[in-house]
Design a protein around this motif. Structure first.
Motif, PDB file in Angstrom:
ATOM      1  N   GLU A 417       0.837  -1.196   0.000  1.00  0.00           N
ATOM      2  CA  GLU A 417       0.000   0.000   0.000  1.00  0.00           C
ATOM      3  C   GLU A 417       0.876   1.252   0.000  1.00  0.00           C
ATOM      4  N   ILE A 418       0.748   2.051  -1.067  1.00  0.00           N
ATOM      5  CA  ILE A 418       1.474   3.318  -1.175  1.00  0.00           C
ATOM      6  C   ILE A 418       0.490   4.440  -0.852  1.00  0.00           C
ATOM      7  N   LYS A 419       0.790   5.228   0.172  1.00  0.00           N
ATOM      8  CA  LYS A 419      -0.122   6.285   0.609  1.00  0.00           C
ATOM      9  C   LYS A 419       0.611   7.616   0.682  1.00  0.00           C
ATOM     10  N   ASN A 420       0.099   8.617  -0.041  1.00  0.00           N
ATOM     11  CA  ASN A 420       0.646   9.974   0.022  1.00  0.00           C
ATOM     12  C   ASN A 420       2.154   9.990  -0.218  1.00  0.00           C
ATOM     13  N   ALA A 421       2.606   9.211  -1.162  1.00  0.00           N
ATOM     14  CA  ALA A 421       4.046   9.120  -1.449  1.00  0.00           C
ATOM     15  C   ALA A 421       4.265   9.279  -2.952  1.00  0.00           C
ATOM     16  N   ASN A 422       5.433   9.807  -3.302  1.00  0.00           N
ATOM     17  CA  ASN A 422       5.761  10.079  -4.697  1.00  0.00           C
ATOM     18  C   ASN A 422       7.094   9.430  -5.072  1.00  0.00           C
ATOM     19  N   HIS A 423       7.288   9.211  -6.377  1.00  0.00           N
ATOM     20  CA  HIS A 423       8.550   8.694  -6.923  1.00  0.00           C
ATOM     21  C   HIS A 423       8.926   7.354  -6.290  1.00  0.00           C
ATOM     22  N   VAL A 442      -2.474   5.515  -3.609  1.00  0.00           N
ATOM     23  CA  VAL A 442      -3.535   6.513  -3.464  1.00  0.00           C
ATOM     24  C   VAL A 442      -2.922   7.851  -3.075  1.00  0.00           C
ATOM     25  N   THR A 443      -3.398   8.903  -3.750  1.00  0.00           N
ATOM     26  CA  THR A 443      -2.910  10.271  -3.542  1.00  0.00           C
ATOM     27  C   THR A 443      -1.397  10.301  -3.716  1.00  0.00           C
ATOM     28  N   CYS A 444      -0.968   9.959  -4.913  1.00  0.00           N
ATOM     29  CA  CYS A 444       0.458   9.800  -5.207  1.00  0.00           C
ATOM     30  C   CYS A 444       0.771  10.402  -6.570  1.00  0.00           C
ATOM     31  N   SER A 445       2.042  10.478  -6.887  1.00  0.00           N
ATOM     32  CA  SER A 445       2.482  10.825  -8.233  1.00  0.00           C
ATOM     33  C   SER A 445       3.807  10.140  -8.523  1.00  0.00           C
ATOM     34  N   LYS A 456      -5.553 -13.736  -7.265  1.00  0.00           N
ATOM     35  CA  LYS A 456      -6.624 -14.060  -6.316  1.00  0.00           C
ATOM     36  C   LYS A 456      -6.735 -13.054  -5.190  1.00  0.00           C
ATOM     37  N   ASN A 457      -6.558 -11.771  -5.503  1.00  0.00           N
ATOM     38  CA  ASN A 457      -6.802 -10.753  -4.496  1.00  0.00           C
ATOM     39  C   ASN A 457      -8.299 -10.442  -4.457  1.00  0.00           C
ATOM     40  N   ASN A 458      -8.788 -10.025  -3.295  1.00  0.00           N
ATOM     41  CA  ASN A 458     -10.230 -10.009  -3.066  1.00  0.00           C
ATOM     42  C   ASN A 458     -10.968  -9.024  -3.967  1.00  0.00           C
ATOM     43  N   MET A 459     -10.425  -7.813  -4.161  1.00  0.00           N
ATOM     44  CA  MET A 459     -11.092  -6.808  -4.985  1.00  0.00           C
ATOM     45  C   MET A 459     -10.356  -6.570  -6.305  1.00  0.00           C
ATOM     46  N   TRP A 460      -9.092  -6.180  -6.221  1.00  0.00           N
ATOM     47  CA  TRP A 460      -8.342  -5.785  -7.412  1.00  0.00           C
ATOM     48  C   TRP A 460      -6.912  -6.317  -7.349  1.00  0.00           C
ATOM     49  N   GLY A 461      -6.342  -6.513  -8.512  1.00  0.00           N
ATOM     50  CA  GLY A 461      -4.910  -6.823  -8.552  1.00  0.00           C
ATOM     51  C   GLY A 461      -4.096  -5.579  -8.251  1.00  0.00           C
ATOM     52  N   ILE A 462      -4.323  -4.509  -9.058  1.00  0.00           N
ATOM     53  CA  ILE A 462      -3.677  -3.209  -8.843  1.00  0.00           C
ATOM     54  C   ILE A 462      -4.771  -2.160  -8.764  1.00  0.00           C
ATOM     55  N   PHE A 463      -4.685  -1.287  -7.765  1.00  0.00           N
ATOM     56  CA  PHE A 463      -5.659  -0.204  -7.592  1.00  0.00           C
ATOM     57  C   PHE A 463      -4.915   1.102  -7.358  1.00  0.00           C
ATOM     58  N   THR A 464      -5.317   2.162  -8.087  1.00  0.00           N
ATOM     59  CA  THR A 464      -4.750   3.485  -7.837  1.00  0.00           C
ATOM     60  C   THR A 464      -5.881   4.504  -7.768  1.00  0.00           C
ATOM     61  N   GLY A 465      -5.660   5.581  -7.005  1.00  0.00           N
ATOM     62  CA  GLY A 465      -6.634   6.657  -6.916  1.00  0.00           C
ATOM     63  C   GLY A 465      -5.940   7.993  -6.739  1.00  0.00           C
ATOM     64  N   PHE A 466      -6.404   8.998  -7.496  1.00  0.00           N
ATOM     65  CA  PHE A 466      -5.792  10.321  -7.453  1.00  0.00           C
ATOM     66  C   PHE A 466      -4.274  10.201  -7.633  1.00  0.00           C
ATOM     67  N   CYS A 467      -3.879   9.460  -8.637  1.00  0.00           N
ATOM     68  CA  CYS A 467      -2.451   9.168  -8.835  1.00  0.00           C
ATOM     69  C   CYS A 467      -2.052   9.548 -10.260  1.00  0.00           C
ATOM     70  N   GLY A 485      -8.898  -6.540 -12.652  1.00  0.00           N
ATOM     71  CA  GLY A 485      -7.473  -6.857 -12.631  1.00  0.00           C
ATOM     72  C   GLY A 485      -6.642  -5.625 -12.328  1.00  0.00           C
ATOM     73  N   ILE A 486      -6.809  -4.568 -13.144  1.00  0.00           N
ATOM     74  CA  ILE A 486      -6.118  -3.291 -12.940  1.00  0.00           C
ATOM     75  C   ILE A 486      -7.181  -2.203 -12.910  1.00  0.00           C
ATOM     76  N   TYR A 487      -7.167  -1.373 -11.861  1.00  0.00           N
ATOM     77  CA  TYR A 487      -8.203  -0.360 -11.662  1.00  0.00           C
ATOM     78  C   TYR A 487      -7.539   0.984 -11.375  1.00  0.00           C
ATOM     79  N   VAL A 488      -7.624   1.906 -12.347  1.00  0.00           N
ATOM     80  CA  VAL A 488      -7.110   3.270 -12.189  1.00  0.00           C
ATOM     81  C   VAL A 488      -8.316   4.173 -11.971  1.00  0.00           C
TER      82      VAL A 488
END
Length: 724
Positions: A417-423, A442-445, A456-467, A485-488
């Motif tokens: 989980e990447i949170k409020n982090a960049n690069h 989430v909330t990253c760049s 076999k992850n419960n919701m998504w393989g990869i998830f990003t938000g506001f990124c 599978g991949i959710y942007v």
């Protein structure tokens, strides 16, 4: 009689261009090279007894090569002798920073170690006999698209003594070439082997001796043998009764010895498979045991640490035939080093060096600073969170070597989980059974997520938000239990999603959703979605490629087949506006009998371009395009290949291609498809157009899309679809 003559003619030409190529005119490194140096008078190493004891007392030598006729399987590492006429291919590497980034000669009928279905190291050795250059690849696979991938790749100029850069791997764990150490039948038949051999050991140390350049171990134990260790068969060992083949090899072990190059079976000696090997004769080598050998100290033969020469009059020239422009080294002035290590055998009280690795990823994440690379060794790890940023020139990288994140461990919602982090760069992990996402940001760049496997992850393989400034490439995202599978998602800009494989996810394979409900303008802009393979998704609904509130973006060179819902959907639901001003070109979409429409445009999703696409369906009434009146505004489509069925009302009524042309004023040059099997080899999922296919060179050339799904340059005119 004609058929029989034709058969032998074909065999002749195959052998002329492959079998007949030999290495007769190429030396395998200069005579001064350490591989070619006799060691009969080299002193015994002070650690000889200790390292041999670590291999095991009484361990037998094992010739790890043999005949094609033995148990229907050829043991050994095959060599492909190539020349200037052999086609060269670009290769995508997992360990890109330590690989030589050139095109590799790979014959049409390439020999892969262990065969095409092998689960082992899967080496490809290509010996270019025209240029005297050796190309070696590790863990090689050919994707359904034709793209080659590998763990690592190395190129060696056989006229040079230069070694690989220090700490670089090769196709072998020790960073050495494989071919020079192989037992080759032609040499044995000649009666003499004039070089050292290659062998493996079960457990090695995190260290290496010249000429090795790399280790491959989690054990920091000086009592274990290091890579590059050289063994010599003791001169008094009686080999007089050995078979002719075994005797030649045993003499070489006395004269040149063998070099430890990889982890594997203990005292396994590598060689080429050949039908002329006598397995009963080679069994004589098993009379040799570890006690019959001694470790020799070749350190005094070293002239320069970056050269394999043993000639004191030979000057070292810092030259390499490969320039790896992607190998950037970052320097953090606040610390002495920037490479850190995590291992199941480490401890968080250690300093994180390769000799004293940390144990947990969370501890490493807490201490990481800009410019650091966290190297994660093979093993199972708990989920972790990243909340510290790198910088543009000094990113933080987490690089795994077959490390697995088990979502069952602990109560974290995401595996990584990447949170409020960049690069931040995340690569090489396998994440499974996470409570929510395998990897989230989430909330990253400036985030790069690459070469990971999400299962076999419960919701998504990869998830990003506001990124924003996000790159997701070369991942496998499969079997997400509930959704994609991949959710942007959420307001984001400058997105790149490419060269991924998403399959068997419950909903969408790839979903881009601006989602205004979560804040911001609710748009994803300047996205590039290309070269992805998307199949068997959508049992619970959700298009293979879903685009909600996506604008000014490009979708190209994707292959989508046998997805249960729509192929590509362009629409407005929770996005801040319709999906507008997008270019959707050069995609191949094949829908199954129970699928929906190939392409969907609805709810103010206007001003989109749709060209050079294959849109075909096996459904009995659904076909190419479903579009509503609001999305017809500014819609531009042509040079497509269609199952000739269209709808303006979600399928309540349909129309033919001719009717569609009259109503939409589009697709003047598009082609109707009546039989999918006439386009390409769909049974084998090879989407390369047949030469006589209506796809072949029937598209319109677009300057922004010069290369196809397999990175092949398009001609003018190009073929319709993802593959030229």
């Amino acid at each position: 009689m004609i058929k029989e003559s034709l058969k032998w003619l074909i065999i002749f030409f195959v052998c002329f261009f492959n079998c007949g190529i030999q290495a007769a005119d190429c030396d395998v490194f200069p005579q001064s090279n350490i591989w070619n140096k006799e060691i009969t008078n080299v002193p015994v190493h002070k650690q000889s007894a200790t390292w041999l004891n670590a291999i095991g007392k009484g361990v037998k030598v094992h010739p790890d090569f043999g005949s094609n006729n033995f148990k229907d399987k050829a043991a050994g590492i095959s060599v492909n002798y190539t020349n200037n006429n052999t086609p060269k291919h670009s290769v995508l590497f997992k360990y890109k920073a330590e690989s030589d980034l050139v095109k590799y000669p790979i014959p049409e009928q390439v020999k892969i170690e262990g065969g095409a279905s092998s689960k082992g190291d899967r080496h490809i050795i290509s010996f270019d006999t025209d240029q005297c250059i050796l190309y070696e690849l590790f863990n090689v696979y050919k994707r359904e698209s034709g793209q080659w991938t590998a763990g690592s790749g190395a190129v060696f100029d056989l006229n040079s003594n230069n070694l690989r850069p220090n700490k670089w791997t090769s196709a072998d764990a020790a960073g050495l070439p494989i071919f020079p150490g192989l037992v080759r039948h032609k040499e044995v038949e000649s009666g003499v082997i004039n070089h050292a051999l290659r062998f493996t050991a079960r457990t090695t140390n995190r260290a290496y001796l010249w000429p090795a350049r790399h280790f491959a171990s989690r054990h920091n134990n000086p009592n274990l043998p290091p890579m590059g260790m050289r063994l010599r068969l003791k001169p008094d060992i009686d080999i007089s009764n050995f078979s002719p083949q075994a005797k030649v090899i045993a003499i070489a072990l006395k004269t040149y010895g063998m070099i430890l190059a990889d982890n594997g079976g203990p005292l396994f000696i590598s060689g080429e498979p050949n039908e002329e090997w006598s397995h009963w004769g080679l069994k004589d080598l098993k009379k040799l045991v570890s006690n019959n050998f001694e470790v020799v100290d070749t350190d005094f033969l070293q002239i320069h640490p970056d050269s394999g020469t043993t000639d004191p009059d030979e000057a070292y020239k810092k030259e390499r035939i490969i320039t790896n422009t992607d190998n950037k080294k970052y320097k953090n002035k606040a610390k002495y080093y920037t490479q850190f290590y995590v291992s199941n055998y480490g401890h968080d009280s250690y300093d994180g060096t390769n000799q004293r690795p940390w144990k947990t990823l969370q501890h490493a994440s807490n201490l990481a600073e800009p410019g650091d690379t966290i190297n994660v060794e093979k093993g199972n790890y708990r989920p972790f969170t990243i909340s510290k940023s790198g910088t543009k020139d000094l990113p933080i990288t987490f690089s795994a070597d077959n490390a697995k994140i088990d979502g069952f461990e602990g109560s974290s919602r995401d595996g990584i989980e990447i949170k409020n982090a960049n690069h931040i760069t995340i690569k090489g992990f396998e994440v499974h059974h996470a409570n929510r996402a395998g990897i989230s940001a989430v909330t990253c760049s400036d985030i790069t997520i690459e070469w990971n496997k999400l299962v076999k992850n419960n919701m998504w393989g990869i998830f990003t938000g506001f990124c924003s400034n996000l790159t997701i490439n070369n991942n496998i995202a499969t079997k997400s239990v509930k959704q994609h599978g991949i959710y942007v998602s959420n307001t984001s800009d400058n997105i790149s999603v490419h060269d991924n494989i998403t399959h068997s996810n419950n909903a969408a394979g790839i979903q881009l959703n601006g989602d205004k409900n979560m804040g911001g303008i609710g748009l994803i802009t300047n996205a590039r979605v290309y070269n992805n393979l998307i199949y068997h998704n959508g049992k619970a609904g959700g298009s293979a490629l879903n685009m909600d509130g996506v604008q000014y973006s490009k979708v190209y060179n994707n292959i989508l087949y046998d997805n249960y819902a729509t192929g590509i959907a362009v629409f407005k639901d929770t996005g801040g506006d319709g999906s507008k001003y997008n270019e959707i070109v050069h995609n191949t979409i094949v829908m199954p009998k129970d699928g929906r429409w190939c392409a969907l445009f609805k709810v103010n999703s206007s001003y989109n371009v749709f060209k050079n696409n294959v849109c075909v369906s096996r459904h009995n009434y659904r076909g190419a395009v479903s579009i509503d009146d609001s999305s017809l505004i500014g819609f531009e489509s042509d040079y497509n290949a269609y199952t000739p069925t269209f709808t303006l009302n979600g399928g309540e009524s349909t129309m033919s291609l001719q009717e569609w042309r009259l109503i939409s004023n589009n697709d003047k040059h598009s082609k109707p498809v009546t039989n999918i099997n006439n386009l390409f080899d769909y049974l084998l999922k090879d989407f390369t157009p047949f030469k006589d296919s209506l796809l072949n060179e029937k598209g319109i050339y677009m300057n922004e899309y010069p290369s196809d799904y397999i990175h092949k340059k398009r001609t003018n005119p190009p073929s319709i679809g993802a593959i030229h």
